[in-house]
Design a protein around this motif. Structure first.
Motif, PDB file in Angstrom:
ATOM      1  N   THR A   4       5.648  31.188  14.240  1.00 20.88           N
ATOM      2  CA  THR A   4       4.335  31.781  14.048  1.00 20.88           C
ATOM      3  C   THR A   4       3.700  31.235  12.779  1.00 20.88           C
ATOM      4  N   ALA A 133       3.142  25.602  16.491  1.00 18.43           N
ATOM      5  CA  ALA A 133       2.356  26.799  16.162  1.00 18.43           C
ATOM      6  C   ALA A 133       0.911  26.457  15.855  1.00 18.43           C
ATOM      7  N   LYS A 139       2.820  22.487  21.706  1.00 18.97           N
ATOM      8  CA  LYS A 139       3.500  23.710  22.168  1.00 18.97           C
ATOM      9  C   LYS A 139       3.625  23.722  23.694  1.00 18.97           C
ATOM     10  N   ASN A 194       8.575  32.439  21.036  1.00 14.31           N
ATOM     11  CA  ASN A 194       8.301  31.551  19.895  1.00 14.31           C
ATOM     12  C   ASN A 194       9.584  31.072  19.235  1.00 14.31           C
TER      13      ASN A 194
END
Length: 447
Positions: A4, A133, A139, A194
């Motif tokens: 994050t 992130a 991602k 994540n």
């Protein structure tokens, strides 16, 4: 979580801003058919150095002007040569500061450039350490694999053991527990998702192959890794097969090229930075201290880039190289212009700044610091004066008490002598007592 974005009060916004810039650069090259994080880092670094260029230009201009005006600063230094008292040193600092203000020389500009680079470096570290992130396209490459891992029965136990066995740093303590029934769209599910993506991003080619073999309970994980592996290699690899997410470490490998390049570029950048003396002992001491710290910078660059991801090392090396080239170019420019005209122009600008500052009542940092020092000096002198006066007063009081004690002791001795000469002392207030008092007075007067 590691993946994050940084949520700090200061570095959070800085990291997000740099992440947006980095993502824009990566997306631009991706649209051209070039998928390379390394190339994006190089372009990003050049862009940041160009943004900081005005500060570097002002710093070098101040140094060049001060060097050109060396005779005037030397006059002040000669005037106070050998004077080490506090008053003379403060007067020398004041005259030096006034001369610097007259020509618009600001000694804090070099510090400002360094201070501005520090949050940029930390922010970029957050971005490079957590590319997925901040770059959605990156991602997206890992999302199918992460989703399949989360759907695997006992997938959390498998991935945890994999992290521990392969010593994937900064991950084991951040991995969030999940089950095959965990919904990736929920709060806890998103954290787990994540975490898995962050683990995947930290894996090099060999680890991805090993991870594929580990998930025998779900062959679909291995199939997705095989399909995405070539694309992941393309975006994460640099020259000689260097993986940008890996740390070069203290082992012999092609990745050591990056720390060595960072050391050399930082050393060259340090050599061309102008560092002039002002004639003011305090400022010169600060400049010498800065110079000594600059000699330490290349070694710090070497150590940090060995222990940091290779992508961050590329930023450090390219930034130092850009700093070297920019400083050389600025030095060349100022070495070939009319310094008299430059000084006149700088004086006119400085005069306007002084007028504006006087009109607003604002004071410079150096003025506030000087006034603070003067206040401390006056306060110290007052304390010393009060201390001396108290000491003198105490000495007089002790002398007075000593004299009283001596007189009383002498009277006691006389009284004792009188007692020995007669059987009983005369009654107080009697004629005999008064006669003895007169006798003592006459005896003292004779002495």
């Amino acid at each position: 979580m590691i993946l994050t974005q940084n949520s700090g009060i200061i570095m959070g916004p800085v990291s997000r801003l740099l992440g947006l810039i980095f993502n824009a650069i990566y997306t631009l090259f991706n649209g051209m058919g070039v998928e390379s994080i390394a190339l994006s880092i190089v372009v990003f670094t050049v862009l940041i150095r160009l943004i900081l260029f005005p500060f570097t230009l002002k710093q070098t201009r101040s140094s060049k002007i001060q060097n050109y005006l060396r005779p005037e600063f030397n006059k002040i230094a000669k005037k106070y040569k050998g004077k080490k008292d506090q008053e003379s040193m403060l007067a020398q600092q004041k005259e030096t500061r006034e001369l610097q203000e007259k020509y618009g020389i600001k000694m804090t500009q070099g510090c400002l450039t360094s201070i501005l680079q520090f949050p940029v470096f930390i922010g970029l570290y957050n971005v490079i350490q957590n590319i997925p992130a901040y770059v959605p396209k990156v991602k997206a490459m890992y999302e199918p694999i992460a989703s399949e891992i989360m759907r695997t029965d006992k997938g959390y136990n498998i991935i945890t053991q994999f992290v521990e066995d392969n010593k994937i740093t900064r991950i084991a303590s951040k991995l969030t527990e999940f089950a095959s029934s965990t919904d990736a769209t929920s709060g806890d599910g998103l954290k787990s998702f994540n975490s898995v993506i962050d683990i995947l991003y930290r894996c090099n080619d060999d680890l991805l192959t090993k991870l594929s073999d580990t998930f025998t309970a779900n062959p679909e994980v291995g199939r997705l890794i095989g399909e995405s592996k070539n694309q992941i290699e393309a975006i994460n690899h640099f020259i000689f097969g260097i993986n940008l997410s890996e740390e070069p470490g203290f082992k012999l490998s092609p990745a050591l090229i990056i720390p060595i390049a960072a050391f050399i570029c930082q050393f060259l950048s340090m050599l061309v930075v102008p560092m002039n003396e002002t004639g003011d002992p305090q400022q010169d001491a600060q400049m010498k201290s800065m110079r000594r710290s600059m000699y330490f910078m290349p070694f710090m660059s070497l150590f940090i880039t060995i222990k940091a991801p290779a992508g961050l090392g590329i930023y450090w090396a390219v930034s130092a190289l850009m700093g070297f080239l920019i400083t050389v170019g600025i030095n060349f420019y100022y070495d070939h212009i009319d310094m008299d005209k430059l000084v006149e122009k700088q004086m006119a600008k400085a005069a306007k700044d002084i007028e504006k500052r006087k009109a607003s009542g604002k004071k410079t940092f150096m003025e506030r610091m000087s006034e603070s020092m003067m206040g401390q000096t006056e306060e110290q002198e007052t304390k010393e004066t009060n201390k001396s006066m108290n000491k003198f007063g105490n000495m007089n009081l002790k002398n007075f008490e000593s004299e009283v004690d001596t007189t009383e002791e002498a009277d006691s001795i006389d009284d004792s002598s009188d007692n020995n000469s007669s059987a009983s002392a005369p009654k107080k207030g009697s004629l005999a007592d008064k006669a003895n008092a007169v006798k003592r007075f006459n005896d003292t007067g004779v002495k």
